[in-house]
Motif scaffolding. Structure first.
Motif, PDB file in Angstrom:
ATOM      1  N   ARG A  49       0.835  -1.190   0.000  1.00  0.00           N
ATOM      2  CA  ARG A  49       0.000   0.000   0.000  1.00  0.00           C
ATOM      3  C   ARG A  49       0.873   1.244   0.000  1.00  0.00           C
ATOM      4  N   ALA A  50       0.514   2.215  -0.838  1.00  0.00           N
ATOM      5  CA  ALA A  50       1.261   3.468  -0.886  1.00  0.00           C
ATOM      6  C   ALA A  50       0.748   4.414   0.196  1.00  0.00           C
ATOM      7  N   TYR A  51       1.682   5.038   0.889  1.00  0.00           N
ATOM      8  CA  TYR A  51       1.330   6.037   1.902  1.00  0.00           C
ATOM      9  C   TYR A  51       1.897   7.389   1.476  1.00  0.00           C
ATOM     10  N   SER A  52       1.110   8.436   1.615  1.00  0.00           N
ATOM     11  CA  SER A  52       1.629   9.754   1.271  1.00  0.00           C
ATOM     12  C   SER A  52       2.565  10.231   2.382  1.00  0.00           C
ATOM     13  N   ARG A  53       3.490  11.126   2.009  1.00  0.00           N
ATOM     14  CA  ARG A  53       4.402  11.695   3.010  1.00  0.00           C
ATOM     15  C   ARG A  53       3.607  12.400   4.110  1.00  0.00           C
ATOM     16  N   GLU A  54       2.560  13.092   3.671  1.00  0.00           N
ATOM     17  CA  GLU A  54       1.744  13.853   4.621  1.00  0.00           C
ATOM     18  C   GLU A  54       1.131  12.923   5.674  1.00  0.00           C
ATOM     19  N   TYR A  55       0.633  11.787   5.185  1.00  0.00           N
ATOM     20  CA  TYR A  55       0.012  10.824   6.088  1.00  0.00           C
ATOM     21  C   TYR A  55       1.041  10.264   7.062  1.00  0.00           C
ATOM     22  N   LEU A  56       2.218   9.897   6.519  1.00  0.00           N
ATOM     23  CA  LEU A  56       3.269   9.333   7.373  1.00  0.00           C
ATOM     24  C   LEU A  56       3.713  10.342   8.425  1.00  0.00           C
ATOM     25  N   LEU A  57       3.847  11.599   8.003  1.00  0.00           N
ATOM     26  CA  LEU A  57       4.247  12.653   8.936  1.00  0.00           C
ATOM     27  C   LEU A  57       3.253  12.769  10.082  1.00  0.00           C
ATOM     28  N   GLN A  58       1.965  12.814   9.709  1.00  0.00           N
ATOM     29  CA  GLN A  58       0.926  12.983  10.724  1.00  0.00           C
ATOM     30  C   GLN A  58       0.869  11.797  11.669  1.00  0.00           C
ATOM     31  N   ARG A  59       0.941  10.598  11.091  1.00  0.00           N
ATOM     32  CA  ARG A  59       0.793   9.401  11.913  1.00  0.00           C
ATOM     33  C   ARG A  59       1.990   9.200  12.839  1.00  0.00           C
ATOM     34  N   ILE A  60       3.192   9.501  12.353  1.00  0.00           N
ATOM     35  CA  ILE A  60       4.388   9.160  13.114  1.00  0.00           C
ATOM     36  C   ILE A  60       4.915  10.334  13.926  1.00  0.00           C
ATOM     37  N   TRP A  61       4.890  11.510  13.310  1.00  0.00           N
ATOM     38  CA  TRP A  61       5.430  12.671  14.031  1.00  0.00           C
ATOM     39  C   TRP A  61       4.343  13.498  14.699  1.00  0.00           C
ATOM     40  N   GLY A  62       3.144  13.443  14.114  1.00  0.00           N
ATOM     41  CA  GLY A  62       2.013  14.169  14.705  1.00  0.00           C
ATOM     42  C   GLY A  62       2.350  15.614  14.969  1.00  0.00           C
ATOM     43  N   ASP A  63       2.049  16.072  16.170  1.00  0.00           N
ATOM     44  CA  ASP A  63       2.203  17.483  16.488  1.00  0.00           C
ATOM     45  C   ASP A  63       3.662  17.889  16.697  1.00  0.00           C
ATOM     46  N   GLU A  64       4.531  16.876  16.934  1.00  0.00           N
ATOM     47  CA  GLU A  64       5.942  17.246  17.149  1.00  0.00           C
ATOM     48  C   GLU A  64       6.582  17.698  15.851  1.00  0.00           C
ATOM     49  N   TYR A  65       5.904  17.391  14.754  1.00  0.00           N
ATOM     50  CA  TYR A  65       6.520  17.662  13.473  1.00  0.00           C
ATOM     51  C   TYR A  65       6.462  19.142  13.103  1.00  0.00           C
ATOM     52  N   VAL A  66       7.621  19.723  12.895  1.00  0.00           N
ATOM     53  CA  VAL A  66       7.684  21.065  12.335  1.00  0.00           C
ATOM     54  C   VAL A  66       8.773  21.028  11.271  1.00  0.00           C
ATOM     55  N   GLY A  67       8.488  21.499  10.088  1.00  0.00           N
ATOM     56  CA  GLY A  67       9.538  21.526   9.081  1.00  0.00           C
ATOM     57  C   GLY A  67       9.043  21.051   7.739  1.00  0.00           C
ATOM     58  N   PHE A  68       9.962  20.544   6.952  1.00  0.00           N
ATOM     59  CA  PHE A  68       9.625  20.138   5.596  1.00  0.00           C
ATOM     60  C   PHE A  68       9.334  18.645   5.561  1.00  0.00           C
ATOM     61  N   ASP A  69       8.743  18.188   4.446  1.00  0.00           N
ATOM     62  CA  ASP A  69       8.464  16.763   4.395  1.00  0.00           C
ATOM     63  C   ASP A  69       9.711  15.951   4.045  1.00  0.00           C
ATOM     64  N   ARG A  70      10.878  16.614   4.059  1.00  0.00           N
ATOM     65  CA  ARG A  70      12.139  15.884   3.927  1.00  0.00           C
ATOM     66  C   ARG A  70      12.368  14.975   5.132  1.00  0.00           C
ATOM     67  N   THR A  71      11.675  15.258   6.237  1.00  0.00           N
ATOM     68  CA  THR A  71      11.802  14.422   7.434  1.00  0.00           C
ATOM     69  C   THR A  71      11.559  12.960   7.098  1.00  0.00           C
ATOM     70  N   VAL A  72      10.477  12.714   6.360  1.00  0.00           N
ATOM     71  CA  VAL A  72      10.150  11.338   5.992  1.00  0.00           C
ATOM     72  C   VAL A  72      11.246  10.781   5.091  1.00  0.00           C
ATOM     73  N   ASP A  73      11.660  11.583   4.097  1.00  0.00           N
ATOM     74  CA  ASP A  73      12.664  11.112   3.141  1.00  0.00           C
ATOM     75  C   ASP A  73      13.970  10.716   3.840  1.00  0.00           C
ATOM     76  N   THR A  74      14.424  11.540   4.768  1.00  0.00           N
ATOM     77  CA  THR A  74      15.702  11.224   5.416  1.00  0.00           C
ATOM     78  C   THR A  74      15.576   9.960   6.268  1.00  0.00           C
TER      79      THR A  74
END
Ligand code: CA
Length: 231
Positions: free
Chosen positions: A176-201
């Motif tokens: 199943r394909a997951y969007s970066r946005e979805y992964l960011l929200q599910r894994i980093w949630g509110d702690e996430y601030v920044g670019f979606d490079r977080t998922v890529d790295t």
């Protein structure tokens, strides 16, 4: 047997899908628009909703949002364009999976089966007082969700907490394909601030740690990532 609601205004396609799933032993009902679908769901909950994006009146996006506001019923979204996938899979809508039109009946069956199997597993683990499966096994990789360890055979793979979260989320539904946005929200949630490079790295590091033994994390262009299990 599962109860399935098909929401689609194109009569031919709706009937084809209903017939196909009906022969698989499921009880299928059809709603021609979003309001009808919401009314039917209020009267009689179902196990799976197959929801077309393009509907008269309320569009599939809005219908999906309203269903999600009230229940966790799995939603398989039908979309006409790959460009819509990011919105479909993202938290904006919260669909569980998607099919891009045109799709084959075999594909429809496979996605339906996978979603219904997940519902079964969720019900089973809820019955045991667990919120999810404890052990995920994917292509020789053994992920102990409760113990938060990963092994290939006897060899442990050392992951950071976020790498572990990312891998176990992808491994819940290989392919199943997951969007970066979805992964960011599910894994980093509110702690996430920044670019979606977080998922890529994190993906880059995870790929390195997993090595060549498979499964591998594949890039889905324009969308995000999926866990690929090579045949
Ligand atoms: Ca339609």
């Amino acid at each position: 047997m599962a109860r399935i609601l098909v929401v689609e205004d194109e009569e031919q396609l709706a009937n084809l899908v209903a017939r196909q799933l009906g022969t698989g032993g499921h009880a299928v009902t059809i709603a021609r628009d979003g309001n009808a679908a919401l009314e039917m769901l209020a009267r009689q909950p179902v196990d799976l909703v197959i929801l077309d994006w393009m509907l008269p009146g309320l569009d599939g996006l809005e219908v999906c949002r309203r269903i999600r506001a009230q229940s966790i019923t799995p939603i398989l979204m039908l979309t006409a364009r790959a460009a819509e996938l990011d919105r479909v899979l993202g938290l904006e809508v919260g669909a569980d999976d998607y099919l891009t039109k045109p799709f084959s009946m075999a594909e429809l069956q496979a996605r339906t089966r996978a979603l219904l199997r997940r519902v079964d597993l969720m019900k089973q683990s809820a019955g045991r007082g667990e919120s999810r499966r404890d052990i995920l096994e994917v292509a020789g990789l053994c992920i102990d969700v409760a113990g938060r360890t990963v092994r290939r055979g006897e060899i442990p793979i050392d992951l950071t907490p976020k790498e572990f979260d990312l891998l176990s989320l992808l491994a819940e539904q290989p392919g199943r394909a997951y969007s970066r946005e979805y992964l960011l929200q599910r894994i980093w949630g509110d702690e996430y601030v920044g670019f979606d490079r977080t998922v890529d790295t994190h993906v880059v590091r995870l790929r390195k740690k997993l090595g060549d033994g498979g499964p591998r994390i594949a890039t889905v262009w324009g969308v995000g990532y999926k866990l690929q299990v090579d045949p």
